[in-house]
Design a protein around this motif. Structure first.
Motif, short mmCIF file in Angstrom:
data_model
loop_
_atom_site.label_atom_id
_atom_site.label_comp_id
_atom_site.label_asym_id
_atom_site.label_seq_id
_atom_site.Cartn_x
_atom_site.Cartn_y
_atom_site.Cartn_z
N SER A 241 62.39 95.61 92.60
CA SER A 241 62.43 96.01 91.20
C SER A 241 61.04 96.45 90.72
CB SER A 241 62.97 94.86 90.34
OG SER A 241 62.12 93.74 90.45
N PRO A 242 60.97 97.12 89.55
CA PRO A 242 59.67 97.51 89.02
C PRO A 242 58.74 96.31 88.89
CG PRO A 242 61.43 98.57 87.80
CD PRO A 242 62.08 97.56 88.72
N GLY A 243 57.46 96.55 89.08
CA GLY A 243 56.48 95.47 89.03
C GLY A 243 56.15 94.91 90.40
N ARG A 244 56.70 95.51 91.44
CA ARG A 244 56.47 95.04 92.81
C ARG A 244 54.98 95.00 93.14
NH1 ARG A 244 59.07 94.08 97.49
NH2 ARG A 244 58.20 94.85 99.44
N ARG A 245 54.23 95.92 92.59
CA ARG A 245 52.79 95.99 92.88
C ARG A 245 52.05 94.73 92.45
NH1 ARG A 245 49.53 101.37 92.69
NH2 ARG A 245 47.97 100.73 94.20
N GLU A 246 52.61 93.99 91.47
CA GLU A 246 51.98 92.74 91.04
C GLU A 246 51.94 91.72 92.18
OE1 GLU A 246 54.05 91.36 87.57
OE2 GLU A 246 53.84 93.31 86.59
N LEU A 247 52.91 91.81 93.09
CA LEU A 247 52.95 90.91 94.24
C LEU A 247 52.38 91.56 95.50
CD1 LEU A 247 56.53 89.40 93.85
CD2 LEU A 247 54.36 88.37 93.17
N PHE A 248 52.63 92.84 95.64
CA PHE A 248 52.23 93.57 96.84
C PHE A 248 51.39 94.78 96.43
CE2 PHE A 248 56.18 91.34 97.59
CZ PHE A 248 55.84 90.57 98.70
N PRO A 249 50.07 94.63 96.44
CA PRO A 249 49.17 95.66 95.92
C PRO A 249 49.33 97.03 96.58
CG PRO A 249 47.95 93.63 96.34
CD PRO A 249 49.33 93.45 96.90
N ASN A 250 49.83 97.09 97.79
CA ASN A 250 49.98 98.37 98.48
C ASN A 250 51.35 99.00 98.29
OD1 ASN A 250 47.35 98.29 99.50
ND2 ASN A 250 47.99 97.05 101.24
N SER A 251 52.07 98.56 97.26
CA SER A 251 53.39 99.10 96.97
C SER A 251 53.44 99.53 95.51
CB SER A 251 54.48 98.07 97.26
OG SER A 251 55.75 98.63 97.08
N ALA A 252 53.08 100.78 95.26
CA ALA A 252 53.05 101.30 93.90
C ALA A 252 54.46 101.64 93.42
CB ALA A 252 52.16 102.55 93.85
N ASP A 253 54.75 101.29 92.17
CA ASP A 253 56.08 101.54 91.61
C ASP A 253 56.48 103.01 91.70
OD1 ASP A 253 56.51 98.89 91.02
OD2 ASP A 253 56.07 99.09 88.89
N VAL B 94 40.35 93.80 104.67
CA VAL B 94 41.03 94.35 103.50
C VAL B 94 42.49 93.89 103.48
CG1 VAL B 94 41.79 96.51 102.41
CG2 VAL B 94 39.49 96.35 103.39
N LEU B 95 43.14 93.95 104.64
CA LEU B 95 44.54 93.50 104.71
C LEU B 95 44.65 92.00 104.49
CD1 LEU B 95 45.97 95.56 107.70
CD2 LEU B 95 46.29 95.96 105.26
N GLU B 96 43.68 91.25 105.01
CA GLU B 96 43.69 89.80 104.82
C GLU B 96 43.53 89.44 103.34
OE1 GLU B 96 42.11 86.12 107.42
OE2 GLU B 96 40.64 87.69 107.00
N LYS B 97 42.65 90.16 102.66
CA LYS B 97 42.46 89.93 101.22
C LYS B 97 43.74 90.27 100.45
CE LYS B 97 39.61 91.19 97.29
NZ LYS B 97 38.58 92.10 96.77
N ALA B 98 44.40 91.36 100.82
CA ALA B 98 45.66 91.74 100.16
C ALA B 98 46.73 90.67 100.37
CB ALA B 98 46.14 93.09 100.67
N LEU B 99 46.80 90.10 101.60
CA LEU B 99 47.77 89.04 101.87
C LEU B 99 47.48 87.81 101.02
CD1 LEU B 99 50.14 87.84 103.44
CD2 LEU B 99 48.52 87.19 105.24
N LYS B 100 46.22 87.43 100.90
CA LYS B 100 45.87 86.27 100.08
C LYS B 100 46.20 86.52 98.61
CE LYS B 100 42.58 84.38 103.27
NZ LYS B 100 41.39 83.67 103.53
N THR B 101 45.98 87.73 98.14
CA THR B 101 46.34 88.08 96.76
C THR B 101 47.85 87.97 96.58
OG1 THR B 101 44.44 89.56 96.55
CG2 THR B 101 46.30 89.96 95.06
N THR B 102 48.60 88.44 97.57
CA THR B 102 50.07 88.35 97.51
C THR B 102 50.51 86.89 97.48
OG1 THR B 102 50.46 90.48 98.58
CG2 THR B 102 52.18 88.81 98.84
N LEU B 103 49.94 86.07 98.35
CA LEU B 103 50.32 84.65 98.38
C LEU B 103 50.05 83.97 97.05
CD1 LEU B 103 49.27 83.55 101.96
CD2 LEU B 103 51.58 83.76 101.04
N ARG B 104 48.89 84.22 96.44
CA ARG B 104 48.59 83.63 95.13
C ARG B 104 49.60 84.08 94.08
NH1 ARG B 104 43.24 84.79 96.68
NH2 ARG B 104 43.24 86.64 95.36
N ALA B 105 49.97 85.36 94.10
CA ALA B 105 50.93 85.88 93.12
C ALA B 105 52.32 85.30 93.33
CB ALA B 105 50.96 87.41 93.18
#
Length: 151
Positions: A25-37, A130-141
């Protein structure tokens, strides 16, 4: 071809993470930064699979999501402007005795053109952070989304 592996521990259950991973659904980027709506397109969705195009920053891929195994999600690249061949993402969830979950992630990147080969080379070396940082951001979200409301 680059194969990148990560292992993290999270407070969410495998079911909670899979629910977020398969929420298109919209807002996916809030959890997965590499997935723009604006790049997200769901072509087909079933009870345990989906066919989705997503991306950001000029890189997109069409992925076949399979979550038929409750402890694993496999995302296989079926089309992309840079990725081909064996490109995929695999998330494996192992519930731990303390209630946390071990998350093992394997990202395979095989460039299908010069741009893809260069990006895969960068990801396999300096880009892993960079990918590791994105994964940690996803896990926090994901953890924040699944945290019980304060009473």
């Amino acid at each position: 071809m680059a194969t990148i592996r990560f292992t993290e521990r999270t407070l969410v259950t495998p079911e909670q993470f899979v629910a977020c991973l398969t929420d298109f659904s919209p807002g996916r980027r809030e959890l997965f930064p590499n997935s723009a709506d604006e790049s997200l397109r769901v072509h087909e969705e079933g009870a345990d699979h989906a066919d989705v195009t997503e991306g950001s920053g000029g890189i997109w891929e069409r992925l076949r999501y399979d979550w038929s195994d409750p402890h694993r999600v496999v995302m296989t690249t079926t089309d992309s402007n840079v990725w081909g061949g064996a490109s995929s993402h695999t998330y494996t969830f192992t519930p731990l005795p303390d209630g946390s979950t071990r998350l093992d992630v394997v990202v395979v990147r095989e460039g299908k053109n010069l741009r893809g080969r260069l990006v895969a080379l960068l990801l396999g070396t300096v880009g892993k952070g960079v990918l590791e940082k994105a994964l940690k951001t996803t896990l926090r979200a994901v953890e924040a989304r699944n945290r019980p409301a304060a009473r």
